[in-house]
Design a protein around this motif. Structure first.
Motif, PDB file in Angstrom:
ATOM      1  N   VAL A  48       5.905  -1.593 -10.511  1.00  0.00           N
ATOM      2  CA  VAL A  48       6.257  -1.603 -11.933  1.00  0.00           C
ATOM      3  C   VAL A  48       7.213  -2.757 -12.255  1.00  0.00           C
ATOM      4  O   VAL A  48       7.144  -3.367 -13.307  1.00  0.00           O
ATOM      5  CB  VAL A  48       6.935  -0.263 -12.316  1.00  0.00           C
ATOM      6  N   GLY A  62       2.467   1.609  -3.545  1.00  0.00           N
ATOM      7  CA  GLY A  62       1.580   1.867  -4.682  1.00  0.00           C
ATOM      8  C   GLY A  62       1.852   0.873  -5.791  1.00  0.00           C
ATOM      9  O   GLY A  62       2.543  -0.142  -5.581  1.00  0.00           O
ATOM     10  N   ASP A  63       1.325   1.180  -6.984  1.00  0.00           N
ATOM     11  CA  ASP A  63       1.434   0.239  -8.101  1.00  0.00           C
ATOM     12  C   ASP A  63       2.887  -0.152  -8.358  1.00  0.00           C
ATOM     13  O   ASP A  63       3.746   0.704  -8.567  1.00  0.00           O
ATOM     14  CB  ASP A  63       0.863   0.863  -9.375  1.00  0.00           C
ATOM     15  N   GLU A  88      10.501  -1.722  -7.575  1.00  0.00           N
ATOM     16  CA  GLU A  88      10.356  -0.408  -8.209  1.00  0.00           C
ATOM     17  C   GLU A  88       8.859  -0.150  -8.330  1.00  0.00           C
ATOM     18  O   GLU A  88       8.159  -0.841  -9.061  1.00  0.00           O
ATOM     19  CB  GLU A  88      11.015  -0.447  -9.586  1.00  0.00           C
ATOM     20  N   ALA A  89       8.373   0.830  -7.569  1.00  0.00           N
ATOM     21  CA  ALA A  89       6.948   1.148  -7.608  1.00  0.00           C
ATOM     22  C   ALA A  89       6.766   2.591  -8.031  1.00  0.00           C
ATOM     23  O   ALA A  89       7.716   3.362  -8.049  1.00  0.00           O
ATOM     24  CB  ALA A  89       6.318   0.916  -6.242  1.00  0.00           C
ATOM     25  N   VAL A  90       5.528   2.943  -8.375  1.00  0.00           N
ATOM     26  CA  VAL A  90       5.260   4.291  -8.874  1.00  0.00           C
ATOM     27  C   VAL A  90       5.700   5.339  -7.852  1.00  0.00           C
ATOM     28  O   VAL A  90       6.342   6.316  -8.192  1.00  0.00           O
ATOM     29  CB  VAL A  90       3.761   4.441  -9.208  1.00  0.00           C
ATOM     30  N   LYS A  91       5.366   5.090  -6.588  1.00  0.00           N
ATOM     31  CA  LYS A  91       5.647   6.123  -5.584  1.00  0.00           C
ATOM     32  C   LYS A  91       7.038   6.062  -4.979  1.00  0.00           C
ATOM     33  O   LYS A  91       7.532   7.068  -4.481  1.00  0.00           O
ATOM     34  CB  LYS A  91       4.602   6.041  -4.460  1.00  0.00           C
ATOM     35  N   GLY A 142       0.816  -1.212   0.000  1.00  0.00           N
ATOM     36  CA  GLY A 142       0.000   0.000   0.000  1.00  0.00           C
ATOM     37  C   GLY A 142       0.850   1.262   0.000  1.00  0.00           C
ATOM     38  O   GLY A 142       0.538   2.241  -0.669  1.00  0.00           O
ATOM     39  N   GLU A 143       1.953   1.207   0.761  1.00  0.00           N
ATOM     40  CA  GLU A 143       2.854   2.359   0.807  1.00  0.00           C
ATOM     41  C   GLU A 143       3.554   2.568  -0.537  1.00  0.00           C
ATOM     42  O   GLU A 143       3.782   3.689  -0.954  1.00  0.00           O
ATOM     43  CB  GLU A 143       3.922   2.149   1.895  1.00  0.00           C
TER      44      GLU A 143
END
Lengths: 368, 127
Positions: free
Chosen positions: B39, B36-37, B60-63, B33-34
């Motif tokens: 990648v 986010g999406d 590696e996430a969006v946020k 959740g922290e």
């Protein structure tokens, strides 16, 4: 910039975001939704259909008086004299040294100018403008007097048409109107920060609940999604729209940032001499669009290399939901700023090749 | 925020489930959740030996970007290759289909250094 020592300001719509299960954050002192279902799906909803944003954190100023026009000519770079009533222009407020106080929208209404500034800069902008007032020009901060909702996407007009009888078909991009929306007389404009067609509604606080209900009810028919600040960032980045604090700030000039198109070199304004010099002699660096391959992507502050040396920094970066590849903006030396030039971007312990591409990254946006 | 009672947790928001000498490792619902999406997930090679709280991969996430740390010492015996084509499985099902690696563990007593569900929930309340 941290505001963690104070409770963030709630917008008129914060309660609705909480009820929708949005992930809420303190964004420059405002309690804002960063995402509802997920940034990628929200991003694509705006590109393909329509989405609703709460942008109540933005600042709004009003400028009135006989010298209002002359005052804005002096303090902003674009030519306000050419701005007709009902039109809007993108502009920026420069420092004498050429750096940027803020970028903003200037609305011309029948009897006043209406400025929309970044939430992070409200106080700074107000003080800056106030210190440059002259003659019969009056400046009022109306930031607390509006809730701001943005309906963005190729189907934005359909949603808007459900709640207003205003002639939207003939309402051009970057124009404003005062008219009835859901029975409430308010200022609205055909503007946005997504590249898509869209409307922004400036709503007096006492009508915010009514407008939220009207807009969301109208949106249901078209499958409108709720969009947080996360997707707002990736949407604007795909269009190469600058974000103050990332891509432009006090240390960057409009000429370096590729914003010469909002600088009228024929008029007199604060910071003009240095901008003219940069235009004539070429700036030493430029803000460029970089595209990369793979899945690992650069973020704000990552170094840009050329032949083993750091030559610049990434100012914004993400994995583009529309292009499905890493994209970034950053400043590079003039000789590396041509379309097709290649540099390397350091992502943690490795360097990855990046190529300078023509803006915008996303070329099929619907704005009109 | 889901916390499962039958798992052990790290302060870095990984979970581990031990079955005999094999441990399955993933990230928690809070962590996804922290972030986010997601990648891209960089997972280790099979056969890599990791120490307890040693780095074994990167998300590696969006946020944000985040390293993953192994809850236990051991040898990587399996990686979840489904995450290569669809890393957002982790966003949808962090405790199930979104597992990251399986380890052949070397020292079961290391489990005592990890948080149980109650202690992990306590840690989350501080956020």
């Amino acid at each position: 910039m941290t505001h963690s020592d104070t409770t963030p300001k709630r917008t008129p719509f914060s309660k609705y975001h909480e009820a929708l299960g949005a992930k809420m954050v303190d964004f420059v002192g405002f309690y804002m939704p960063v995402q509802y279902k997920g940034i990628t799906s929200e991003h694509l909803a705006v590109r393909q259909n329509v989405g609703l944003f709460d942008l109540s954190h933005m600042g709004e100023f009003e400028v009135t008086g006989k010298d209002a026009l002359a005052f804005l000519q002096k303090t902003t770079t674009n030519n306000v004299a050419t701005l007709e009533v009902g039109k809007i222009q993108y502009s920026c407020m420069p420092y004498p040294e050429g750096g940027i106080v803020d970028d903003l929208l200037v609305y011309r209404l029948a009897d006043r100018f209406f400025l929309v500034v970044n939430a992070s800069n409200i106080e700074k902008d107000f003080n800056w403008l106030k210190s440059h007032l002259f003659g019969d020009a009056k400046l009022v901060d109306r930031s607390d007097e509006f809730g701001l909702l943005a309906i963005q996407g190729p189907n934005a007009q359909k949603v808007m048409a459900e709640i207003t009888s205003h002639d939207l078909e003939h309402m051009g991009y970057y124009t404003n109107a005062i008219g009835k929306v859901a029975g409430v007389e308010l200022l609205f404009s055909r503007t946005g920060y997504t590249g898509e067609d869209g409307f922004e509604l400036y709503i007096p606080p006492q009508h915010c609940d009514k407008l939220w209900k009207a807009v969301t009810d109208a949106g249901k028919k078209y499958g409108m999604e709720f969009i947080g600040l996360g997707a707002r960032d990736s949407l604007r980045l795909e269009m190469k729209m600058a974000l103050y604090g990332n891509d432009i700030d006090q240390t960057t000039t409009p000429v370096e940032a590729g914003l010469s198109w909002i600088v009228d070199f024929e008029k007199d304004f604060i910071g003009k001499p240095i901008m003219v010099k940069q235009r004539d002699e070429k700036p030493t660096r430029r803000l460029v669009c970089l595209e990369m391959e793979g899945k690992v992507f650069p973020r704000h502050g990552y170094d840009i290399y050329d032949q083993g040396k750091v030559v610049g920094k990434v100012t914004s970066g993400t994995f583009s939901p529309s292009l499905q590849k890493p994209i970034a903006m950053g400043y590079v030396p003039l000789d590396k700023s041509k379309i097709g030039a290649t540099v390397n971007v350091a992502i943690r312990d490795k360097q990855y090749p990046a190529v300078v591409v023509k803006p915008p990254f996303y070329k099929s946006a619907s704005h009109r | 925020m889901k916390v499962l009672a039958n798992l052990k947790y790290t302060k870095e928001h990984e979970w581990v489930k031990v079955d005999g000498s094999t441990a399955t490792v993933g990230i928690t619902d809070f962590a996804q959740g922290e972030l986010g999406d997601i990648v891209f997930i960089e997972l280790p090679e099979i056969g890599l030996e990791v120490k307890q709280m040693g780095k074994f991969g990167t998300i590696e996430a969006v946020k944000a970007v985040s390293d993953m740390y192994s809850p236990l010492s051991g040898k990587i015996v399996a990686i979840n290759s489904a995450l290569d084509s669809d890393p957002m499985i982790v966003n949808k099902d962090p405790y199930g289909e979104g597992w990251m690696v399986k380890l052949q563990i070397t020292d079961p007593s290391e489990l005592n250094k990890l948080l149980d569900a109650k202690a992990y929930e306590g840690l989350l309340k501080e956020h």
